[in-house]
Design a protein around this motif. Structure first.
Motif, PDB file in Angstrom:
ATOM      1  N   LEU A 131       5.089  -1.704  -1.482  1.00  0.00           N
ATOM      2  CA  LEU A 131       4.809  -2.307  -2.796  1.00  0.00           C
ATOM      3  C   LEU A 131       3.342  -2.051  -3.122  1.00  0.00           C
ATOM      4  CD1 LEU A 131       6.650  -5.754  -2.412  1.00  0.00           C
ATOM      5  CD2 LEU A 131       7.570  -3.551  -3.211  1.00  0.00           C
ATOM      6  N   VAL A 132       3.103  -1.406  -4.280  1.00  0.00           N
ATOM      7  CA  VAL A 132       1.745  -0.947  -4.609  1.00  0.00           C
ATOM      8  C   VAL A 132       1.358  -1.439  -6.003  1.00  0.00           C
ATOM      9  CG1 VAL A 132       0.262   1.085  -4.773  1.00  0.00           C
ATOM     10  CG2 VAL A 132       2.291   1.158  -3.303  1.00  0.00           C
TER      11      VAL A 132
ATOM     12  N   GLY B  33       0.837  -1.202   0.000  1.00  0.00           N
ATOM     13  CA  GLY B  33       0.000   0.000   0.000  1.00  0.00           C
ATOM     14  C   GLY B  33       0.868   1.246   0.000  1.00  0.00           C
ATOM     15  N   LEU B  34       0.227   2.384  -0.202  1.00  0.00           N
ATOM     16  CA  LEU B  34       0.960   3.654  -0.278  1.00  0.00           C
ATOM     17  C   LEU B  34       1.420   4.092   1.112  1.00  0.00           C
ATOM     18  CD1 LEU B  34      -1.405   5.512  -2.767  1.00  0.00           C
ATOM     19  CD2 LEU B  34       0.987   4.899  -3.216  1.00  0.00           C
ATOM     20  N   PRO B  35       2.584   4.757   1.204  1.00  0.00           N
ATOM     21  CA  PRO B  35       3.016   5.292   2.507  1.00  0.00           C
ATOM     22  C   PRO B  35       2.056   6.389   2.976  1.00  0.00           C
ATOM     23  CG  PRO B  35       4.470   6.059   0.753  1.00  0.00           C
ATOM     24  CD  PRO B  35       3.540   5.056   0.135  1.00  0.00           C
ATOM     25  N   LYS B  36       1.713   6.376   4.259  1.00  0.00           N
ATOM     26  CA  LYS B  36       0.783   7.405   4.767  1.00  0.00           C
ATOM     27  C   LYS B  36       1.558   8.626   5.295  1.00  0.00           C
ATOM     28  CE  LYS B  36      -3.083   4.269   5.755  1.00  0.00           C
ATOM     29  NZ  LYS B  36      -2.500   3.305   4.771  1.00  0.00           N
ATOM     30  N   SER B  37       2.867   8.417   5.569  1.00  0.00           N
ATOM     31  CA  SER B  37       3.697   9.542   6.051  1.00  0.00           C
ATOM     32  C   SER B  37       5.157   9.207   5.786  1.00  0.00           C
ATOM     33  CB  SER B  37       3.491   9.729   7.563  1.00  0.00           C
ATOM     34  OG  SER B  37       3.970   8.561   8.221  1.00  0.00           O
TER      35      SER B  37
ATOM     36  N   LEU C  33      12.770   6.525   2.251  1.00  0.00           N
ATOM     37  CA  LEU C  33      11.436   6.080   1.786  1.00  0.00           C
ATOM     38  C   LEU C  33      11.613   5.336   0.470  1.00  0.00           C
ATOM     39  CD1 LEU C  33       8.305   6.225   2.157  1.00  0.00           C
ATOM     40  CD2 LEU C  33       8.371   8.233   0.656  1.00  0.00           C
ATOM     41  N   LEU C  34      11.201   4.068   0.427  1.00  0.00           N
ATOM     42  CA  LEU C  34      11.397   3.221  -0.758  1.00  0.00           C
ATOM     43  C   LEU C  34      10.063   2.638  -1.197  1.00  0.00           C
ATOM     44  CD1 LEU C  34      14.561   1.409   0.642  1.00  0.00           C
ATOM     45  CD2 LEU C  34      14.524   3.249  -1.080  1.00  0.00           C
ATOM     46  N   VAL C  35       9.633   3.008  -2.424  1.00  0.00           N
ATOM     47  CA  VAL C  35       8.291   2.617  -2.899  1.00  0.00           C
ATOM     48  C   VAL C  35       8.386   2.082  -4.327  1.00  0.00           C
ATOM     49  CG1 VAL C  35       5.908   3.402  -3.278  1.00  0.00           C
ATOM     50  CG2 VAL C  35       7.313   4.528  -1.535  1.00  0.00           C
TER      51      VAL C  35
END
Ligand SMILES: NC(=O)c1ccc[n+]([C@@H]2O[C@H](COP(=O)([O-])OP(=O)(O)OC[C@H]3O[C@@H](n4cnc5c(N)ncnc54)[C@H](O)[C@@H]3O)[C@@H](O)[C@H]2O)c1
Ligand SMILES: N[C@H](CO)Cc1c[nH]c[nH+]1
Ligand SMILES: [Zn+2]
Length: 396
Positions: A277-278, A5-9, A250-252
């Protein structure tokens, strides 16, 4: 750790240390060098004899640098210089309705560069800050960097190359405070540029009421958008590369491909870093997710990266296709001092413009009557009778 899911912060925010840093800044303002020596011993474990690195120390350290590193620095410097020179604004002017106007792009006089040096060394950051300043025409550069008592040969070599006026062996919030307000040893500057940890960021935020700052660049961030054409091994390496900056990076990965997500998940599962991971329905949704994060680094590992680039609204620097984000960190040309904490929603990376002030000018010897009347009318509407008179008197 893997989070679907997406980072919230962001992993860490400097507002958690604002109170502590405020005290550090105040103490440096009051006690100057004495506070710098105290904080350097407390936070860096180094008892400084002097705060300023002598010219002899700089030269001696630079002479230790191997030829291959000097050559690498020289090659990278030329590429960065070419990038900033290519975007430097020309001195142009124009005119309309009897008014001659224009802008005089004026370089700042005194710039302080913070070069991080806590966990890792960042001589590349001195290049990324110093070269656009030189291209802009800044004549006085002052560098603060935690040196643990001795100056790094690469930093010394670059400082000589950029004709840096002084180097201070200090880091963290205390270094920012010293540059902002000056001490017995540290020159007060007009603007402070450079990234750093939460203490450096908090200090830049606090002193920004009294001195210019380039932004608040903190822990590194990388978002990769990938489709099924992407190579999961390259994605894995790119994520781990930026992960070398520490666990607050931050790694997405946002991907339209189940295969890519599955392969990368397998590769990162043994790492102690945190990865987001999104899954995205399509490229548009993937880029929308990326824009909502507004990352420092964005990598578009897709079959049509130029098309994807057209949809990007918020990112510090973007690499296209199989271009590794880490090349921006060194030798691509664009700056690696980039906005973090979602600041990419309203600013970009460091450029020559950060060291230029657009001083505008106008000369109205014989402006069109319509312009004069409009100014007088508006002045009167706002109740500024003398404004109005000062205009009318000139052009009777
Ligand atoms: N966004 C960008 O453009 C960019 C570029 C390069 C590096 N970075 C980031 O910069 C950061 C560098 O961080 P760093 O810590 O390695 O070096 P740093 O130089 O930013 O900070 C080290 C200094 O912090 C101070 N400090 C350490 N612990 C403290 C404490 N508990 N209280 C008060 N002060 C303390 C010390 O004085 C030390 O000198 C990394 O997060 C890296 O990702 C960002
Ligand atoms: N990726 C960091 C933030 O853009 C820059 C850097 C410097 N050295 C290695 N990496
Ligand atoms: Zn990096």
């Amino acid at each position: 750790m893997i989070i679907k899911g997406l980072p919230k912060s962001r992993p860490i925010s400097f507002d958690q240390v604002l109170d502590k840093v405020s005290e550090i800044v105040e103490k440096v303002k009051k006690e100057g060098d004495k506070a710098l020596i105290e904080f350097t011993e407390k936070f860096d474990g180094v008892k400084l004899d002097n705060i300023k690195v002598t010219r002899e120390e700089i030269h001696a350290s630079a002479s230790l640098l191997s030829e291959d590193i000097k050559k690498a620095i020289d090659v990278v410097s030329e590429q960065i210089k070419e990038f900033h020179t290519s975007i430097k604004p020309p001195q142009i002017g124009g005119g309309k309705s009897g008014v001659d106007f224009g802008i005089i792009w004026t370089p700042l006089e005194r710039v302080g560069i913070y070069v991080p040096g806590g966990k890792k060394l960042y001589p590349s950051t001195l290049l990324m800050a110093g070269i656009p300043a030189i291209v802009a025409g800044v004549e006085e550069l002052y560098v603060a960097t935690p040196t643990k008592g001795k100056i790094d040969p690469a930093i010394a070599y670059i400082a000589e190359k950029l004709n840096v006026k002084e180097i201070y062996k200090i880091g963290g919030a205390q270094a920012i405070a010293a540059l902002a307000y000056g001490t017995e040893s540290v020159k007060k500057v007009d603007k402070i540029v450079g990234p750093g940890n939460v203490y450096v960021q908090a200090a830049k935020y606090i002193v920004s009421k009294d001195v210019g700052i380039d932004g608040i660049e903190g822990p590194t961030e990388l978002v990769i958008v990938a489709d099924d054409s992407a190579d999961s091994e390259q994605i894995y390496l790119d994520l781990l590369a930026q992960g070398e900056h520490g666990n607050s990076t931050l790694l997405v990965l946002i991907s339209t491909s189940d295969r890519v997500l599955r392969e990368v998940e397998e590769k990162v599962s043994s790492s102690d870093l945190t990865f987001y991971l999104v899954k995205a329905r399509d490229l548009e949704e993937a880029i929308t997710y990326a824009n909502s994060i507004a990352p420092e680094h964005l990598s578009l590992q897709v079959s049509s990266p130029r098309e994807a680039l057209k949809m990007v609204r918020n990112a510090g620097a973007v690499t296209l296709g199989r271009t590794p984000p880490a090349i921006i960190d060194y030798s691509a040309g664009p700056d690696h001092i980039l906005p973090t904490n979602s600041w990419a929603k309203f600013k970009g990376g460091l450029t020559v413009y950060d060291f230029l002030k657009p001083i505008s000018f106008a000369q109205a010897n014989n402006p069109d009557r319509e312009l004069i009347n409009a100014a007088i009318t508006l002045a009167r509407y706002e109740g500024f009778e003398i404004h109005s008179k000062s205009i009318g008197e000139r052009y009777v």
